[in-house]
Scaffold this motif. Structure first.
Motif, PDB file in Angstrom:
ATOM      1  N   TYR A  51      -8.686  59.674 -28.339  1.00 30.25           N
ATOM      2  CA  TYR A  51      -7.888  59.436 -29.545  1.00 30.25           C
ATOM      3  C   TYR A  51      -6.914  60.590 -29.743  1.00 30.25           C
ATOM      4  CZ  TYR A  51     -11.068  55.680 -30.713  1.00 30.25           C
ATOM      5  OH  TYR A  51     -11.793  54.514 -30.683  1.00 30.25           O
ATOM      6  N   ASP A  52      -5.860  60.321 -30.498  1.00 31.42           N
ATOM      7  CA  ASP A  52      -4.919  61.374 -30.873  1.00 31.42           C
ATOM      8  C   ASP A  52      -5.360  62.094 -32.136  1.00 31.42           C
ATOM      9  OD1 ASP A  52      -2.858  60.885 -28.831  1.00 31.42           O
ATOM     10  OD2 ASP A  52      -2.563  58.981 -29.885  1.00 31.42           O
ATOM     11  N   LEU A  53      -6.150  61.403 -32.969  1.00 33.60           N
ATOM     12  CA  LEU A  53      -6.520  61.923 -34.285  1.00 33.60           C
ATOM     13  C   LEU A  53      -7.778  61.228 -34.783  1.00 33.60           C
ATOM     14  CD1 LEU A  53      -5.739  63.401 -37.014  1.00 33.60           C
ATOM     15  CD2 LEU A  53      -4.444  61.334 -37.568  1.00 33.60           C
ATOM     16  N   ILE A  54      -8.620  61.993 -35.472  1.00 39.23           N
ATOM     17  CA  ILE A  54      -9.772  61.409 -36.167  1.00 39.23           C
ATOM     18  C   ILE A  54      -9.635  61.741 -37.650  1.00 39.23           C
ATOM     19  CG2 ILE A  54     -12.277  61.430 -36.489  1.00 39.23           C
ATOM     20  CD1 ILE A  54     -12.545  62.265 -33.549  1.00 39.23           C
ATOM     21  N   LEU A  55      -9.740  60.717 -38.485  1.00 37.92           N
ATOM     22  CA  LEU A  55      -9.864  60.905 -39.928  1.00 37.92           C
ATOM     23  C   LEU A  55     -11.334  60.689 -40.256  1.00 37.92           C
ATOM     24  CD1 LEU A  55      -6.743  58.949 -41.198  1.00 37.92           C
ATOM     25  CD2 LEU A  55      -7.000  61.404 -40.943  1.00 37.92           C
ATOM     26  N   MET A  56     -11.972  61.698 -40.832  1.00 37.70           N
ATOM     27  CA  MET A  56     -13.420  61.696 -40.995  1.00 37.70           C
ATOM     28  C   MET A  56     -13.798  61.789 -42.466  1.00 37.70           C
ATOM     29  SD  MET A  56     -16.265  61.989 -38.942  1.00 37.70           S
ATOM     30  CE  MET A  56     -15.809  62.885 -37.464  1.00 37.70           C
ATOM     31  N   ASP A  57     -14.432  60.737 -42.975  1.00 38.63           N
ATOM     32  CA  ASP A  57     -14.968  60.783 -44.336  1.00 38.63           C
ATOM     33  C   ASP A  57     -16.034  61.868 -44.388  1.00 38.63           C
ATOM     34  OD1 ASP A  57     -15.660  60.221 -46.956  1.00 38.63           O
ATOM     35  OD2 ASP A  57     -16.690  58.352 -46.495  1.00 38.63           O
ATOM     36  N   VAL A  58     -16.107  62.537 -45.495  1.00 42.17           N
ATOM     37  CA  VAL A  58     -17.056  63.630 -45.653  1.00 42.17           C
ATOM     38  C   VAL A  58     -18.475  63.100 -45.868  1.00 42.17           C
ATOM     39  CG1 VAL A  58     -17.665  65.576 -47.138  1.00 42.17           C
ATOM     40  CG2 VAL A  58     -15.280  65.205 -46.495  1.00 42.17           C
ATOM     41  N   LYS A  59     -18.623  62.078 -46.692  1.00 36.76           N
ATOM     42  CA  LYS A  59     -19.948  61.577 -47.056  1.00 36.76           C
ATOM     43  C   LYS A  59     -20.117  60.155 -46.531  1.00 36.76           C
ATOM     44  CE  LYS A  59     -22.996  60.939 -50.980  1.00 36.76           C
ATOM     45  NZ  LYS A  59     -23.109  60.910 -52.430  1.00 36.76           N
ATOM     46  N   PRO A  61     -23.335  57.417 -44.500  1.00 33.70           N
ATOM     47  CA  PRO A  61     -24.742  57.268 -44.123  1.00 33.70           C
ATOM     48  C   PRO A  61     -24.940  57.656 -42.654  1.00 33.70           C
ATOM     49  CG  PRO A  61     -23.677  55.128 -44.170  1.00 33.70           C
ATOM     50  CD  PRO A  61     -22.677  56.132 -44.675  1.00 33.70           C
ATOM     51  N   VAL A  62     -26.177  57.781 -42.249  1.00 34.19           N
ATOM     52  CA  VAL A  62     -26.618  58.118 -40.887  1.00 34.19           C
ATOM     53  C   VAL A  62     -26.257  59.552 -40.544  1.00 34.19           C
ATOM     54  CG1 VAL A  62     -26.560  57.524 -38.430  1.00 34.19           C
ATOM     55  CG2 VAL A  62     -26.426  55.702 -40.152  1.00 34.19           C
ATOM     56  N   MET A  63     -24.960  59.880 -40.528  1.00 33.13           N
ATOM     57  CA  MET A  63     -24.510  61.251 -40.279  1.00 33.13           C
ATOM     58  C   MET A  63     -23.201  61.460 -41.029  1.00 33.13           C
ATOM     59  SD  MET A  63     -23.436  63.115 -36.685  1.00 33.13           S
ATOM     60  CE  MET A  63     -25.019  62.785 -35.928  1.00 33.13           C
ATOM     61  N   ASP A  64     -23.142  62.534 -41.831  1.00 31.86           N
ATOM     62  CA  ASP A  64     -21.923  62.771 -42.610  1.00 31.86           C
ATOM     63  C   ASP A  64     -20.821  63.371 -41.735  1.00 31.86           C
ATOM     64  OD1 ASP A  64     -22.169  65.610 -42.515  1.00 31.86           O
ATOM     65  OD2 ASP A  64     -23.330  65.646 -44.354  1.00 31.86           O
ATOM     66  N   GLY A  65     -19.641  63.453 -42.306  1.00 29.35           N
ATOM     67  CA  GLY A  65     -18.489  63.937 -41.574  1.00 29.35           C
ATOM     68  C   GLY A  65     -18.572  65.395 -41.171  1.00 29.35           C
ATOM     69  N   TYR A  66     -19.234  66.209 -41.980  1.00 27.80           N
ATOM     70  CA  TYR A  66     -19.388  67.627 -41.637  1.00 27.80           C
ATOM     71  C   TYR A  66     -20.201  67.780 -40.353  1.00 27.80           C
ATOM     72  CZ  TYR A  66     -17.887  68.612 -46.446  1.00 27.80           C
ATOM     73  OH  TYR A  66     -17.183  68.691 -47.622  1.00 27.80           O
ATOM     74  N   GLU A  67     -21.335  67.101 -40.308  1.00 23.21           N
ATOM     75  CA  GLU A  67     -22.211  67.195 -39.137  1.00 23.21           C
ATOM     76  C   GLU A  67     -21.551  66.590 -37.907  1.00 23.21           C
ATOM     77  OE1 GLU A  67     -26.739  66.070 -37.670  1.00 23.21           O
ATOM     78  OE2 GLU A  67     -26.120  65.535 -39.701  1.00 23.21           O
ATOM     79  N   ALA A  68     -20.879  65.455 -38.083  1.00 16.07           N
ATOM     80  CA  ALA A  68     -20.209  64.815 -36.952  1.00 16.07           C
ATOM     81  C   ALA A  68     -19.112  65.723 -36.391  1.00 16.07           C
ATOM     82  CB  ALA A  68     -19.623  63.472 -37.379  1.00 16.07           C
ATOM     83  N   HIS A  84      -8.629  71.051 -28.976  1.00 14.55           N
ATOM     84  CA  HIS A  84      -9.512  70.514 -30.009  1.00 14.55           C
ATOM     85  C   HIS A  84      -8.918  69.215 -30.527  1.00 14.55           C
ATOM     86  CE1 HIS A  84     -12.330  73.788 -30.418  1.00 14.55           C
ATOM     87  NE2 HIS A  84     -11.342  74.642 -30.478  1.00 14.55           N
ATOM     88  N   MET A  85      -9.772  68.234 -30.681  1.00 18.26           N
ATOM     89  CA  MET A  85      -9.370  66.974 -31.299  1.00 18.26           C
ATOM     90  C   MET A  85      -8.979  67.265 -32.741  1.00 18.26           C
ATOM     91  SD  MET A  85      -8.991  63.732 -31.623  1.00 18.26           S
ATOM     92  CE  MET A  85      -9.458  63.339 -29.956  1.00 18.26           C
ATOM     93  N   PRO A  86      -7.790  66.857 -33.170  1.00 15.93           N
ATOM     94  CA  PRO A  86      -7.464  67.008 -34.587  1.00 15.93           C
ATOM     95  C   PRO A  86      -8.381  66.114 -35.431  1.00 15.93           C
ATOM     96  CG  PRO A  86      -5.477  66.579 -33.291  1.00 15.93           C
ATOM     97  CD  PRO A  86      -6.659  66.339 -32.407  1.00 15.93           C
ATOM     98  N   ILE A  87      -9.107  66.738 -36.336  1.00 19.39           N
ATOM     99  CA  ILE A  87     -10.010  66.019 -37.243  1.00 19.39           C
ATOM    100  C   ILE A  87      -9.613  66.395 -38.664  1.00 19.39           C
ATOM    101  CG2 ILE A  87     -12.381  65.626 -37.985  1.00 19.39           C
ATOM    102  CD1 ILE A  87     -13.282  66.511 -35.173  1.00 19.39           C
ATOM    103  N   ILE A  88      -9.277  65.375 -39.447  1.00 14.60           N
ATOM    104  CA  ILE A  88      -8.881  65.591 -40.835  1.00 14.60           C
ATOM    105  C   ILE A  88      -9.949  64.998 -41.732  1.00 14.60           C
ATOM    106  CG2 ILE A  88      -7.154  65.078 -42.607  1.00 14.60           C
ATOM    107  CD1 ILE A  88      -5.101  64.902 -40.311  1.00 14.60           C
ATOM    108  N   ALA A  89     -10.480  65.815 -42.632  1.00 18.64           N
ATOM    109  CA  ALA A  89     -11.494  65.354 -43.583  1.00 18.64           C
ATOM    110  C   ALA A  89     -10.825  64.502 -44.654  1.00 18.64           C
ATOM    111  CB  ALA A  89     -12.195  66.539 -44.223  1.00 18.64           C
TER     112      ALA A  89
END
Length: 95
Positions: A51-59, A61-68, A84-89
């Motif tokens: 991917y070019d970019l990941i948008l990651m929700d913070v909260k 189920p199963v695993m939150d965005g911080y841990e992922a 590094h993969m660009p990851i935006i919370a």
């Protein structure tokens, strides 16, 4: 024909309304737009698709965005890659 670059974007989000909003906003920018419902699914996608970019929700189920995000960074370190993969919370939390 539009010659602007389109991006391959992964969105980790578990809320259906937020998914609809993200789809509406991101579709014009994306050549491919993939949605997953939790952090573990985001990691699985990261391992299998570039991917070019990941948008990651913070909260989520199963695993939150911080841990992922932390696990994705560990994977990158173990691969010895300088990139590094660009990851935006993202979050709907107002606190």
């Amino acid at each position: 024909m539009n010659s602007e670059k389109k991006f391959k974007i992964l969105v980790a989000e578990d809320n259906s309304i937020n998914i609809q909003v993200a789809r509406y906003i991101l579709s014009p920018l994306a050549s491919e737009l993939v949605f997953v419902l939790n952090g573990q699914e985001a990691i699985d996608q990261f391992l299998n698709v570039k991917y070019d970019l990941i948008l990651m929700d913070v909260k989520m189920p199963v695993m939150d965005g911080y841990e992922a995000t932390q696990k994705i960074r560990q994977i990158e370190r173990s691969r010895g890659t300088a990139e590094h993969m660009p990851i935006i919370a993202i979050t709907a939390n107002n606190m």
